[in-house]
Design an enzyme around this catalytic site. Sequence first.
Site, PDB file in Angstrom:
ATOM      1  N   CYS A 185      -1.610  20.134  -4.793  1.00 16.52           N
ATOM      2  CA  CYS A 185      -2.420  18.924  -4.917  1.00 16.52           C
ATOM      3  C   CYS A 185      -1.650  17.677  -4.481  1.00 16.52           C
ATOM      4  O   CYS A 185      -0.568  17.401  -5.012  1.00 16.52           O
ATOM      5  CB  CYS A 185      -2.869  18.772  -6.370  1.00 16.52           C
ATOM      6  SG  CYS A 185      -3.677  17.206  -6.733  1.00 16.52           S
ATOM      7  N   TYR A 227     -10.707  14.333   2.307  1.00 18.04           N
ATOM      8  CA  TYR A 227     -11.591  15.095   1.415  1.00 18.04           C
ATOM      9  C   TYR A 227     -13.058  14.800   1.711  1.00 18.04           C
ATOM     10  O   TYR A 227     -13.910  15.693   1.689  1.00 18.04           O
ATOM     11  CB  TYR A 227     -11.283  14.770  -0.048  1.00 18.04           C
ATOM     12  CG  TYR A 227     -10.065  15.464  -0.590  1.00 18.04           C
ATOM     13  CD1 TYR A 227     -10.159  16.701  -1.225  1.00 18.04           C
ATOM     14  CD2 TYR A 227      -8.806  14.889  -0.463  1.00 18.04           C
ATOM     15  CE1 TYR A 227      -9.040  17.342  -1.721  1.00 18.04           C
ATOM     16  CE2 TYR A 227      -7.675  15.520  -0.955  1.00 18.04           C
ATOM     17  CZ  TYR A 227      -7.792  16.749  -1.584  1.00 18.04           C
ATOM     18  OH  TYR A 227      -6.680  17.390  -2.063  1.00 18.04           O
TER      19      TYR A 227
END
Length: 324
Positions: A63, A195
């Site tokens: 992440c 994203y």
Amino acid sequence: MGQLIDGVWHDNWYDTKSTGGKFVRSNAGFRNWVTADGSAGPSGEGGFKSESGRYHLYVSYACPWAHRTLIYRAIKELEGHIDISVVHPDMLSDGWTFSTDFPGATGDMLKGHDFLRQVYTDAVPDISGRVTVPVLWDKERGTIVSNESSEIIRMFNSAFDGITGNTDDYWPEDLRQDIEVVNERVYNGFNNGVYKAGFATSQSAYDEAVHGVLDTMDWLEDLLSRQRYLTGERITEADWRLLPTLLRFDPVYHLHFKCNRRRLIDYANLWPYARELYQFLNVRSTVYPEHYVRHYHYSHETINPNRIIPINPIIDWDEPHGRD
């Protein structure tokens, strides 16, 4: 990426139908601050004093948001004061898990849980919301301090200076306004922009997002042709917030999220700049490409239903950056 509703786990993806195919990120739910004297920070409540060994950091090596906190833990010499647990890179129907059958996945070193969601329900049994990393846990009070990476790195920047003796300041007062301007553009157009492109479920949403990514990279390239770092001649928070996305761009976002007009290595200024940050102090010790390549391609079934892991280009991040 499921979520907790009244403390019960539900395996459901982000709802993009209600937003015209656009991905909209959820806000963090815990916003307390660790401070040198335990006083309240800009948000939340007080009572979280900086003490060696008191806090535990839950992260994913995959992440980019969690990666920010690992970078600060390294460059601010906090490894001996804040211990960590690393989740498994696969995020499937149970969300982040503490399985240990992947190199580098440690399991829950503090509580012995099977799932990260149990850390959240330990803090608030009937909690509702997404279960994300990073999570900064207070062992003394038995609760979550924060799950907002942008605020955790500011805590790490200064709250523990009296303990470590490391007073390096990446949030200097005279540059804060400039840092905030850069942060906003980089977050919207790049950190979160990839994203928005990758998770888009309509052509129009993708087109809008991917051009935002490309425009931001071109802006960064131009900026770095005129100055060494994003706010001038000093490395600041703005640079460290950018690096995790740069590290993941060619092996993940270029292909998997369809941000494939150009690669990071095609930029004359951005690519050497990225290498310089990677080679700074012990930052490279926080980088685990095998985790992020596995995580994105294996976990996102809606994007890669057959879960094929690409071989990816070989990129030499240790190549001299030539910016001395």
